[in-house]
Design an enzyme around this catalytic site. Structure first.
Site, PDB file in Angstrom:
ATOM      1  N   HIS A  93       0.727  -1.354  -0.460  1.00  0.00           N
ATOM      2  CA  HIS A  93      -0.316   0.058  -0.002  1.00  0.00           C
ATOM      3  C   HIS A  93       1.008   1.274   0.239  1.00  0.00           C
ATOM      4  CE1 HIS A  93       0.674   1.847   4.232  1.00  0.00           C
ATOM      5  NE2 HIS A  93       0.279   0.229   4.431  1.00  0.00           N
ATOM      6  N   SER A  94       0.134   2.368  -0.674  1.00  0.00           N
ATOM      7  CA  SER A  94       0.883   3.635  -0.364  1.00  0.00           C
ATOM      8  C   SER A  94       1.997   3.820  -1.036  1.00  0.00           C
ATOM      9  CB  SER A  94       0.877   3.817   0.777  1.00  0.00           C
ATOM     10  OG  SER A  94       1.712   5.317   1.070  1.00  0.00           O
ATOM     11  N   ARG A  95       3.326   4.087  -0.697  1.00  0.00           N
ATOM     12  CA  ARG A  95       4.785   4.163  -1.126  1.00  0.00           C
ATOM     13  C   ARG A  95       5.374   2.501  -1.207  1.00  0.00           C
ATOM     14  NH1 ARG A  95       9.792   3.407   0.577  1.00  0.00           N
ATOM     15  NH2 ARG A  95      11.185   4.125  -0.525  1.00  0.00           N
ATOM     16  N   GLY A  96       4.500   1.421  -1.001  1.00  0.00           N
ATOM     17  CA  GLY A  96       5.127   0.179  -1.000  1.00  0.00           C
ATOM     18  C   GLY A  96       4.836  -0.142  -1.926  1.00  0.00           C
ATOM     19  N   GLY A  97       3.343   0.074  -2.715  1.00  0.00           N
ATOM     20  CA  GLY A  97       2.682  -0.211  -3.833  1.00  0.00           C
ATOM     21  C   GLY A  97       4.415   0.440  -5.104  1.00  0.00           C
TER      22      GLY A  97
END
Length: 100
Positions: A93-97
């Site tokens: 999610h978020s920057r992990g994406g």
């Protein structure tokens, strides 16, 4: 030395595997509510703390730094360290994406 990446595992390692990678300045705890629900659906979830977050080591000063491009190869290194030779689900999610 080797970079220590911390995380938390949920469920049965014989089930379909999910690697959960959180967003910027977040940690594996961000999946604490979702992971048990996935376990109920017969998934095995390993949520990790990205480098410099949670209980994981910071990157060495000699490293190129924290960026999506520099962290992306770590996904494969984490899977290799877990000895995941078969395909797995990558959830982020978020920057992990962006890293994923």
């Amino acid at each position: 030395g080797e970079l220590k990446i911390a995380g938390r595992a949920y469920g049965n390692p014989e089930h379909e595997r999910v690697l959960a990678y959180p967003g910027w300045l977040d940690n594996c705890g961000s999946f604490a509510s979702l992971a048990p629900e996935l376990v109920k659906q017969n998934f095995y979830v390993v949520a990790v703390d990205p480098p410099g977050c949670g209980l994981s080591d910071h990157l060495p000063q000699s490293h190129y730094g924290y960026s999506d491009v520099n962290e992306a190869p770590m996904i494969i290194e984490i899977a290799d360290a877990l000895e995941w030779d078969e395909p797995f689900v990558l959830m982020a999610h978020s920057r992990g994406g962006a890293v994923a």
